[in-house]
Design a protein around this motif. Sequence first.
Motif, PDB file in Angstrom:
ATOM      1  N   ASP A 148       0.838  -1.198   0.000  1.00 43.06           N
ATOM      2  CA  ASP A 148       0.000   0.000   0.000  1.00 43.06           C
ATOM      3  C   ASP A 148       0.881   1.258   0.000  1.00 43.06           C
ATOM      4  O   ASP A 148       0.927   1.996   0.988  1.00 43.06           O
ATOM      5  CB  ASP A 148      -0.912  -0.014   1.232  1.00 43.06           C
ATOM      6  N   PRO A 149       1.580   1.517  -1.112  1.00 42.79           N
ATOM      7  CA  PRO A 149       2.535   2.645  -1.113  1.00 42.79           C
ATOM      8  C   PRO A 149       1.893   4.009  -0.858  1.00 42.79           C
ATOM      9  O   PRO A 149       2.510   4.862  -0.217  1.00 42.79           O
ATOM     10  CB  PRO A 149       3.169   2.581  -2.503  1.00 42.79           C
ATOM     11  N   GLU A 150       0.665   4.193  -1.310  1.00 44.49           N
ATOM     12  CA  GLU A 150       0.024   5.510  -1.122  1.00 44.49           C
ATOM     13  C   GLU A 150      -0.201   5.824   0.357  1.00 44.49           C
ATOM     14  O   GLU A 150      -0.243   6.990   0.739  1.00 44.49           O
ATOM     15  CB  GLU A 150      -1.303   5.576  -1.894  1.00 44.49           C
ATOM     16  N   ARG A 151      -0.344   4.792   1.156  1.00 39.44           N
ATOM     17  CA  ARG A 151      -0.534   4.992   2.599  1.00 39.44           C
ATOM     18  C   ARG A 151       0.721   5.601   3.234  1.00 39.44           C
ATOM     19  O   ARG A 151       0.630   6.386   4.170  1.00 39.44           O
ATOM     20  CB  ARG A 151      -0.852   3.654   3.258  1.00 39.44           C
ATOM     21  N   TYR A 152       1.893   5.242   2.733  1.00 34.01           N
ATOM     22  CA  TYR A 152       3.150   5.628   3.371  1.00 34.01           C
ATOM     23  C   TYR A 152       3.938   6.716   2.635  1.00 34.01           C
ATOM     24  O   TYR A 152       4.778   7.377   3.242  1.00 34.01           O
ATOM     25  CB  TYR A 152       4.045   4.394   3.509  1.00 34.01           C
ATOM     26  N   ALA A 153       3.694   6.870   1.357  1.00 29.74           N
ATOM     27  CA  ALA A 153       4.491   7.807   0.554  1.00 29.74           C
ATOM     28  C   ALA A 153       4.055   9.244   0.819  1.00 29.74           C
ATOM     29  O   ALA A 153       2.896   9.600   0.630  1.00 29.74           O
ATOM     30  CB  ALA A 153       4.357   7.480  -0.925  1.00 29.74           C
ATOM     31  N   SER A 154       4.998  10.059   1.253  1.00 29.95           N
ATOM     32  CA  SER A 154       4.739  11.492   1.402  1.00 29.95           C
ATOM     33  C   SER A 154       6.046  12.236   1.192  1.00 29.95           C
ATOM     34  O   SER A 154       7.122  11.729   1.516  1.00 29.95           O
ATOM     35  CB  SER A 154       4.166  11.811   2.784  1.00 29.95           C
TER      36      SER A 154
END
Length: 151
Positions: free
Chosen positions: A135-141
Amino acid sequence: MLRTHVAALVLLGASVVHADPPKPTAPPAEQKFCPIMTKDEIDPKESKFETYKGVKIYLCCDTCVAKFRRDPAAYLDPKFVPALAGVELPKRGIEQQFCPVYRDKKISEKDPSTTYKGVKVYFYNATAKERFEKDPERYASAEVLPQLPKK
């Protein structure tokens, strides 16, 4: 002429004697947290340590000792080791400093990585990498991953 030189030396010496004495510098703040697992407290009396340019760097556990030995430059940070303030430090090899999954853990370019949006992303360990890949969108910032392309 000799009297002139002697008088000048006496005056110079007098001004040095009356100059303000050097002010004592405050000792650097003590290290309180591990420079790798940055929320884990250390105890200088009990914790293991490595030495860099005469500065003791306390680490919270054997895992951190191994990570530090593998890539010391990644973890030399005066924010976590105040005694490093003013010490010339090597450049980090990467811009990213923290794991995007375990955000209080610093990373190194020798840690597990994956490619996301065309850039390399590093993780504290293989478990963090697996979580990110699910779930990269959960962690990518951009806050934790400065290497991400700007919008």
